[in-house]
Design a protein around this motif. Structure first.
Motif, mmCIF file in Angstrom:
data_model
loop_
_atom_site.group_PDB
_atom_site.id
_atom_site.type_symbol
_atom_site.label_atom_id
_atom_site.label_comp_id
_atom_site.label_asym_id
_atom_site.label_seq_id
_atom_site.Cartn_x
_atom_site.Cartn_y
_atom_site.Cartn_z
ATOM 1 N N LYS A 1 61.355 4.933 23.265
ATOM 2 C CA LYS A 1 61.133 5.477 21.922
ATOM 3 C C LYS A 1 59.648 5.679 21.653
ATOM 4 O O LYS A 1 59.229 6.723 21.121
ATOM 5 C CB LYS A 1 61.738 4.541 20.876
ATOM 6 C CG LYS A 1 61.590 5.045 19.446
ATOM 7 C CD LYS A 1 62.258 4.100 18.453
ATOM 8 C CE LYS A 1 62.101 4.603 17.014
ATOM 9 N NZ LYS A 1 62.750 3.667 16.054
ATOM 10 N N CYS A 2 58.830 4.702 22.028
ATOM 11 C CA CYS A 2 57.391 4.812 21.797
ATOM 12 C C CYS A 2 56.781 5.935 22.629
ATOM 13 O O CYS A 2 55.898 6.662 22.157
ATOM 14 C CB CYS A 2 56.707 3.489 22.137
ATOM 15 S SG CYS A 2 57.042 2.155 20.958
ATOM 16 N N VAL A 3 57.250 6.092 23.845
ATOM 17 C CA VAL A 3 56.752 7.155 24.721
ATOM 18 C C VAL A 3 57.080 8.522 24.120
ATOM 19 O O VAL A 3 56.239 9.433 24.098
ATOM 20 C CB VAL A 3 57.359 7.013 26.132
ATOM 21 C CG1 VAL A 3 57.115 8.270 26.962
ATOM 22 C CG2 VAL A 3 56.765 5.802 26.841
ATOM 23 N N ARG A 4 58.284 8.673 23.624
ATOM 24 C CA ARG A 4 58.685 9.958 23.042
ATOM 25 C C ARG A 4 57.939 10.241 21.742
ATOM 26 O O ARG A 4 57.550 11.387 21.480
ATOM 27 C CB ARG A 4 60.201 9.962 22.821
ATOM 28 C CG ARG A 4 60.970 10.079 24.135
ATOM 29 C CD ARG A 4 62.457 9.899 24.000
ATOM 30 N NE ARG A 4 63.126 10.175 25.283
ATOM 31 C CZ ARG A 4 64.350 9.804 25.587
ATOM 32 N NH1 ARG A 4 65.085 9.137 24.690
ATOM 33 N NH2 ARG A 4 64.861 10.084 26.776
ATOM 34 N N GLN A 5 57.718 9.222 20.947
ATOM 35 C CA GLN A 5 56.974 9.406 19.710
ATOM 36 C C GLN A 5 55.528 9.823 20.001
ATOM 37 O O GLN A 5 54.986 10.724 19.342
ATOM 38 C CB GLN A 5 56.994 8.125 18.878
ATOM 39 C CG GLN A 5 58.318 7.842 18.200
ATOM 40 C CD GLN A 5 58.272 6.580 17.334
ATOM 41 O OE1 GLN A 5 57.299 5.815 17.366
ATOM 42 N NE2 GLN A 5 59.328 6.354 16.577
ATOM 43 N N ALA A 6 54.915 9.166 20.992
ATOM 44 C CA ALA A 6 53.532 9.489 21.342
ATOM 45 C C ALA A 6 53.425 10.921 21.851
ATOM 46 O O ALA A 6 52.499 11.658 21.502
ATOM 47 C CB ALA A 6 53.022 8.512 22.392
ATOM 48 N N ASP A 7 54.366 11.320 22.671
ATOM 49 C CA ASP A 7 54.383 12.668 23.211
ATOM 50 C C ASP A 7 54.478 13.697 22.091
ATOM 51 O O ASP A 7 53.722 14.677 22.057
ATOM 52 C CB ASP A 7 55.575 12.816 24.159
ATOM 53 C CG ASP A 7 55.635 14.184 24.825
ATOM 54 O OD1 ASP A 7 54.756 14.481 25.658
ATOM 55 O OD2 ASP A 7 56.567 14.946 24.503
ATOM 56 N N GLN A 8 55.381 13.472 21.164
ATOM 57 C CA GLN A 8 55.575 14.410 20.060
ATOM 58 C C GLN A 8 54.360 14.462 19.147
ATOM 59 O O GLN A 8 53.928 15.532 18.715
ATOM 60 C CB GLN A 8 56.819 14.022 19.256
ATOM 61 C CG GLN A 8 57.188 15.030 18.171
ATOM 62 C CD GLN A 8 57.554 16.382 18.745
ATOM 63 O OE1 GLN A 8 58.408 16.471 19.618
ATOM 64 N NE2 GLN A 8 56.894 17.449 18.288
ATOM 65 N N TYR A 9 53.787 13.287 18.868
ATOM 66 C CA TYR A 9 52.637 13.227 17.953
ATOM 67 C C TYR A 9 51.454 14.029 18.493
ATOM 68 O O TYR A 9 50.843 14.823 17.774
ATOM 69 C CB TYR A 9 52.216 11.767 17.743
ATOM 70 C CG TYR A 9 51.059 11.614 16.782
ATOM 71 C CD1 TYR A 9 51.282 11.417 15.422
ATOM 72 C CD2 TYR A 9 49.739 11.701 17.228
ATOM 73 C CE1 TYR A 9 50.217 11.294 14.539
ATOM 74 C CE2 TYR A 9 48.679 11.586 16.353
ATOM 75 C CZ TYR A 9 48.918 11.383 15.008
ATOM 76 O OH TYR A 9 47.861 11.273 14.146
ATOM 77 N N VAL A 10 51.135 13.813 19.763
ATOM 78 C CA VAL A 10 49.969 14.493 20.337
ATOM 79 C C VAL A 10 50.223 15.995 20.470
ATOM 80 O O VAL A 10 49.326 16.809 20.242
ATOM 81 C CB VAL A 10 49.586 13.862 21.688
ATOM 82 C CG1 VAL A 10 48.435 14.629 22.333
ATOM 83 C CG2 VAL A 10 49.193 12.400 21.492
#
Length: 280
Positions: free
Chosen positions: A108-117
Motif C-alpha cells: 500500500k505504501c509503495v503504491r501511494q508513493a508511486d501515485q503521489y510522485v
C-alpha cells in the motif's frame, strides 16, 4: 525535519544542473524532501541524495539510506542489532496472518508513493518510456532514476507509520546497511554511527561495496527473517527486476543474488503494479 525549499515542477523535458542552481524559494505543502534540499543547497546533488550521479544499482546503494545524514538530521538508534541468518541461529518467521498484514501495508505504501510522485510531476499521469529515458539531472541521471529516488523517499514515512502499528519498532529496519568484513570473512550490519563516521572521513566513496536493502524484518532475537527491496519501474508497464552491478567489487552480480548471499534470506521485490513478487 529537514529544512524545506521548493523546486519548480517540470511537466516534461529535462532539468540541467545549471538550472538547479538558479532556483530559490521556500517549500510549499507538497514539496518532496530531496528536491527541497536541492533548492536550499543549489547544485549540491551529492549532499541531498548521497550520490553525485544516481545509477540504477550502484547509485541508489549509496544514497537512499543516507538521506538523514546528508542533511544533518539525527538518526534514531535502535538497541537490537540485526543478526544475519545462519544454520546456528535460524530466525523464527512471523506468524502467517501477521506477515500478510505487513506485506499488505508495504504494498500500500509503495503504491501511494508511486501515485503521489507521479501526481506531483505529471498531473496524475504516469511517465511514458520516452520521458523515463530522458536525462533529468547531470549527464546520466534519467527521469526513471530521479523518480525512483523520490518515490522511495515518499514511501518511508508511510512505511514507518504502518509497520509501527503492526510490529515493535525493533523488529524491522528501513534501509539498513551491511558491509563485508574482510578479516572475518563475513557480512556485518553497520550501525548509524559507523556509517556516519565513514562518510565524514572518506565521503560517500567510503561506502563502496556495501549493500542496503530497503526493508528487513527481524525475529525477537534480532535475526533477519525477511528482506524486501522496493522497485519503481519507469514506465510502469515494465516489470520489476533485479539489476546487476555495473562496476566495483560486485560487478556483474545480480543485486538479488548478492542480498541472498550476504543476508542468507531470499530477498523479495515489491513494486506498485506487481505488489509482492515471489520468485521460485
Amino acid at each position: 525535519m529537514w529544512s524545506l525549499v521548493i523546486l519548480t515542477v517540470l511537466q516534461a523535458g529535462c532539468l540541467l544542473e545549471a538550472e538547479l542552481a538558479e532556483v530559490t524559494g521556500e517549500c510549499g505543502p507538497r514539496d518532496l524532501t530531496p528536491e527541497c534540499c536541492l533548492k536550499q543547497h543549489p547544485g549540491q546533488w551529492e549532499r541531498c541524495t548521497g550520490s553525485s550521479e544516481m545509477v540504477e544499482v550502484t547509485g541508489r546503494s549509496t544514497s537512499l539510506g543516507m538521506k538523514a545524514l546528508a542533511t544533518g538530521m539525527a538518526v534514531a538508534t535502535v538497541a537490537m542489532k540485526p543478526q544475519i541468518n545462519s544454520a546456528e541461529r535460524r530466525g523464527v518467521e512471523l506468524a502467517a496472518d501477521l506477515l500478510a498484514k505487513v506485506e499488505k501495508a508495504i504494498t500500500k505504501c509503495v503504491r501511494q508513493a508511486d501515485q503521489y510522485v507521479n501526481d506531483y510531476h505529471f498531473n496524475g499521469k504516469s511517465p511514458d518510456r520516452e520521458i523515463c529515458e530522458q536525462i533529468k539531472v547531470g549527464e546520466k541521471t534519467t527521469w526513471a532514476a530521479y523518480l525512483g529516488l523520490f518515490k522511495h523517499e515518499q514511501a518511508w514515512p508511510c512505511l514507518r507509520e504502518a509497520l509501527n502499528k503492526l510490529i515493535p519498532p525493533d523488529r524491522y529496519r528501513l534501509y539498513p546497511r551491511f558491509q563485508f568484513n574482510e578479516k572475518k570473512g563475513q557480512w556485518e550490519y553497520m550501525d548509524e554511527n559507523t556509517v556516519s563516521q565513514i562518510v565524514s572521513a572518506q565521503g560517500w566513496k567510503g561506502l563502496t561495496g556495501t549493500i542496503e536493502p530497503d526493508i528487513i524484518l527481524l525475529d525477537k532475537n534480532g535475526v533477519i527473517v525477511r528482506v524486501y527491496d522496493l522497485k519503481f519501474p519507469c514506465p510502469e508497464t515494465n516489470s520489476a527486476y533485479w539489476s546487476r552491478y555495473t562496476k566495483g567489487r560486485w560487478m556483474d552480480q545480480s543485486q538479488g543474488d548478492l542480498y541472498f548471499h550476504a543476508l542468507q534470506v531470499k530477498p523479495i521485490l515489491v513494486s506498485p503494479r506487481q505488489g509482492i513478487i515471489r520468485e521460485d
